[in-house]
Design an enzyme around this catalytic site. Structure first.
Site, PDB file in Angstrom:
ATOM      1  N   SER A   1       1.529  -1.410  -0.051  1.00 33.59           N
ATOM      2  CA  SER A   1      -0.465  -0.089   0.000  1.00 33.59           C
ATOM      3  C   SER A   1       0.834   1.188   0.040  1.00 33.59           C
ATOM      4  O   SER A   1       2.244   1.340   0.633  1.00 33.59           O
ATOM      5  CB  SER A   1      -0.490  -0.228   0.843  1.00 33.59           C
ATOM      6  OG  SER A   1      -1.673   1.392   1.025  1.00 33.59           O
TER       7      SER A   1
ATOM      8  N   TYR B   1      -1.265  -0.810  10.207  1.00 32.56           N
ATOM      9  CA  TYR B   1      -1.613  -1.468   8.805  1.00 32.56           C
ATOM     10  C   TYR B   1       0.025  -0.846   7.609  1.00 32.56           C
ATOM     11  O   TYR B   1       0.175  -1.825   7.173  1.00 32.56           O
ATOM     12  CB  TYR B   1      -2.754  -0.749   8.073  1.00 32.56           C
ATOM     13  CG  TYR B   1      -3.179  -1.283   6.612  1.00 32.56           C
ATOM     14  CD1 TYR B   1      -3.634  -2.451   6.541  1.00 32.56           C
ATOM     15  CD2 TYR B   1      -3.085   0.067   5.424  1.00 32.56           C
ATOM     16  CE1 TYR B   1      -3.889  -2.689   5.199  1.00 32.56           C
ATOM     17  CE2 TYR B   1      -3.483  -0.620   4.081  1.00 32.56           C
ATOM     18  CZ  TYR B   1      -3.702  -1.721   4.368  1.00 32.56           C
ATOM     19  OH  TYR B   1      -3.654  -1.663   2.966  1.00 32.56           O
TER      20      TYR B   1
END
Length: 258
Positions: free
Chosen positions: A143, A156
């Protein structure tokens, strides 16, 4: 019903996290491009529904990627039943937001076990046979949040940063062995995970658009497949700033997130 568009013997792709979101969209995209797809996820019903859309070109292989033995046996079963895996894309993962004042180690453990260790189990499963053949493509879904630490995204983003670092380290040697490793860094993509967000998501794209980017990048052998470009550029520039400016900007993000 979908039909395959190529008359050549279909290549085989293995997609994890294929029951929803980017993984699902990519599985269907690959079928349209002439691939057979071995699709893995924990949700058996969702996998069966996905397979029903693809006229036999998607074969379900239910799997929890945190179970290392199950991953190895599933890879062996896929290759025994369908042949060598030409492309593997590991998109299974989870997402949580956190507040430092309410930090829970259990949430960190969840991110590490699924996003990092689970992906590692999958790498262990496919690398040996690809290296032995001197061919294969691997995509790891990370990401843009792995570029830098943003409020609410430490757990995350930290897990995705680990995957980026891992891919950077592994890429040169795997390339020498004929295996192409790509790191996939999306920005905000509309999926069941992002549907839970209650904050602005700039440059949001659909899962189908994300699948198009991933397919094109992997076919071209790119190391980093990052999109949308405005989000990518913004965060790469942010991480270059001195901390005095960096925290001035991220404090504003924190205020907007409350």
């Amino acid at each position: 019903m979908m039909t395959m568009t190529s008359t050549r013997p279909a290549k085989l792709a293995w997609i994890t996290g294929a029951s929803s979101g980017i993984g699902r969209a990519l599985a269907l995209k690959l079928v349209r491009e002439g691939y057979r797809v071995a699709a893995s996820a924990r949700g058996q019903e969702a996998l069966q529904a996905l397979a029903a859309e693809a006229n036999g070109a998607i074969i379900p292989f239910p799997l929890d990627i945190t179970d290392s033995n199950a991953v190895l046996s599933t890879v062996a079963r896929i290759e025994a039943e369908l042949g060598p895996i030409d492309m593997a894309v590991f998109s299974a993962g989870s997402y949580v937001r956190e507040r430092p004042t309410q930090f829970k180690a259990a949430k960190l453990r969840q991110m590490v076990e699924l996003n990092i260790i689970g992906t590692g189990n999958c790498l262990e499963g496919v690398i040996p046979s690809m290296v032995a053949r001197g061919a294969g493509k691997i995509g790891i879904l990370a990401s843009v949040s792995g570029y830098t630490g943003l409020p609410g995204g430490g757990l995350y983003g930290g897990s995705k940063s680990m995957l980026i670092t891992l891919a950077e380290a592994m890429h040169p040697e795997l390339a020498e062995k004929g295996v192409t490793l790509s790191i996939i860094n999306p920005g905000f993509v509309k999926t069941p995970l992002t549907d839970k967000n209650d904050f602005p998501m700039p440059f949001l794209i659909t899962a189908e658009e994300a699948a198009d980017h991933i397919y094109t990048g992997m076919e071209k052998g790119r190391f980093e497949i990052a999109f949308p470009w405005k989000m990518v550029v913004s965060l790469k520039l942010l991480r270059l700033l001195p901390y005095s400016l960096y925290f001035a900007i991220t404090r504003k993000m924190l205020r907007n997130d409350r």
